[in-house]
Design an enzyme around this catalytic site. Structure first.
Site, PDB file in Angstrom:
ATOM      1  N   HIS A 267       0.863  -1.180   0.000  1.00 22.11           N
ATOM      2  CA  HIS A 267       0.000   0.000   0.000  1.00 22.11           C
ATOM      3  C   HIS A 267       0.902   1.234   0.000  1.00 22.11           C
ATOM      4  CE1 HIS A 267      -2.132  -3.184   2.228  1.00 22.11           C
ATOM      5  NE2 HIS A 267      -3.282  -2.645   1.847  1.00 22.11           N
TER       6      HIS A 267
ATOM      7  N   ASP B 139       2.501   2.028   3.310  1.00 21.17           N
ATOM      8  CA  ASP B 139       3.490   1.048   3.776  1.00 21.17           C
ATOM      9  C   ASP B 139       4.902   1.522   3.463  1.00 21.17           C
ATOM     10  OD1 ASP B 139       1.330  -0.631   4.387  1.00 21.17           O
ATOM     11  OD2 ASP B 139       1.462  -1.680   2.467  1.00 21.17           O
TER      12      ASP B 139
END
Length: 439
Positions: free
Chosen positions: A99, A102
């Site tokens: 993501h 992240d």
């Protein structure tokens, strides 16, 4: 900087090896029906569970000990990239997934968040030049920040819809920049808590509008990744709109999106929906909608998303059977959307967990291929439905009969006899293959 100094490259050593840092069953170069194990399985590392997860839970603080956690902010993000590519190289894994948040911290504004992303994406791109590991898929996190408390694309607030769209726009650009083979949409907040204050029709319509705009922009920038929807029935919302593959497929058909999307199917999400993993894979496969897999398993006694590493070889066998029947996953792969247990808090445990998952699916692959080669399940199914290959059954399948003809046929019947389903025989046969494939 090295983060895993004490660990060498993970090699295949065979089932008799006592080395905890070795594959026992996953041999990436072994040929199975014309493809290597690596080509069949297309394993991926989940960036979030592996490099950002702190192993906290609702009842306790995080326990994870990670050598890169001595850094903060953008320095931490850069350290995670260094650690990630060292991990990929030592595990010899072909793919990873992430993501947006992240890999880079969210800033105080969308502009700052995008700038942070640009910095880390440039770093990842440099590392990828010297790495065999590619990006299986990326996505954006449109569920954690409080702005998404009422949803993202299904939000009651048009400003939130616009913000979510801006994040996905950037995510598509990042995917193109890094050569992502897929792009995933998981609607963690795309659902509702109660119908008492929900306009479901508007929310579903807006969700579809969002998906159409996303595909339009992907086409505009010539980003040719496969779009994937990841179903989940609940958590964090009480009821998510992409409940399972069947409801997701109905949504895609209703909004003319069935040619744009396939499904990214997670084992634990199937459990939460009251299905087996193989049910979701099978339903997607027979509708030509099986795109990719989040490889994990849930705890059968718990009602939430535990995201355990896969170790149930009965399940991995039936999963790989469906994937082989699908002629593979195309652009998709097996992403380990799984986290080590809270008590498995060392960096070394990250390797042990991935080795276990990769070995479990390697076993499943070899057993499933044997089952297919010997037509074990095909013969069972064909024999069970043989009445539709002749007589009135053939007429039903070919559309050459109607209720008048069926009534005439029924009136000629005496007592109808049924053969045994012999489920116990079938399950025992699968056990036999599980126990003898590596004997």
């Amino acid at each position: 900087m090295s983060y895993f100094n004490e660990i060498g490259t993970i090699q295949y050593e065979g089932a008799k090896s006592d080395n905890p840092f070795a594959f026992k069953f996953y041999n990436p170069t072994e040929s199975i029906n014309g493809q290597t194990m690596e080509e069949h399985l297309r394993f991926g590392v989940a960036y979030w569970h592996t490099f950002t997860e702190d192993l906290s839970d609702p009842f306790g603080n995080g326990t994870a000990i990670r050598p890169w956690d001595k850094f903060n902010g953008m320095d931490l993000a850069k350290a995670r990239v260094e650690a990630a590519f060292e991990f990929f190289e030592k595990l010899q894994i072909p793919y990873f997934c992430f993501h947006d948040v992240d890999i880079a911290p969210e800033g105080s504004s969308l502009k700052e968040s995008n700038e942070n992303l640009d910095t880390v994406v440039a770093m990842i791109k440099e590392y990828m030049k010297d790495s065999k590991t590619k990006l299986l898929w990326n996505t954006v996190n449109n569920f954690t920040h409080p702005r998404f408390v009422h949803g993202a694309a299904s939000s009651n607030n048009a400003d939130v819809f616009a913000y979510a769209a801006a994040k996905v726009k950037k995510g598509l650009e990042v995917g193109k920049e890094l050569g992502a083979e897929n792009y995933v949409f998981w609607g963690g907040r795309e659902g509702y808590e109660t119908l008492l204050n929900t306009n479901m029709k508007l929310e579903l319509d807006n969700l579809a509008r969002f998906f159409h705009m996303a595909k339009d922009y992907a086409n505009e920038i010539d980003f040719n990744a496969q779009f994937l929807i990841e179903p989940k029935p609940k958590e964090p919302t009480s009821h998510q709109y992409d409940f399972d593959v069947a409801s997701g497929y109905a949504f895609l058909q209703n909004y003319d999106l069935q040619d744009t999307f396939k499904f990214n199917i997670e084992a634990n999400h199937a459990t939460l929906a009251g299905h087996t993993f193989e049910h979701e894979l099978h339903y997607a496969r027979i509708h030509n909608m099986l795109g990719s897999v989040d490889a994990n398993q849930g705890h059968p006694l718990l009602g939430w998303d535990t995201d355990e590493f896969p170790s149930d070889i009965y399940t991995t066998t039936l999963a790989m059977y469906e994937i082989l029947k699908n002629d593979g996953l195309g652009k998709g792969g097996l992403n380990f959307d799984a986290k080590v247990r809270r008590g498995s808090f060392t960096a070394e445990d990250l390797f042990h967990a991935h080795i276990a998952g990769m070995d479990s699916f390697a076993i499943g692959l070899k057993v499933a291929q044997r089952l297919m080669d010997d037509r074990v399940l095909e013969n069972v199914v064909e024999d069970r439905y043989r009445s539709f290959n002749q007589g009135i059954g053939r007429d039903i399948v070919s559309g050459k009969t109607d209720f008048h003809q069926l009534e005439k046929h029924a009136l000629t019947l005496s007592e109808i006899t049924q053969p045994s389903g012999q489920l116990e025989v079938i399950k025992n046969k699968i056990n036999q293959y599980l126990l003898t494939t590596f004997a």
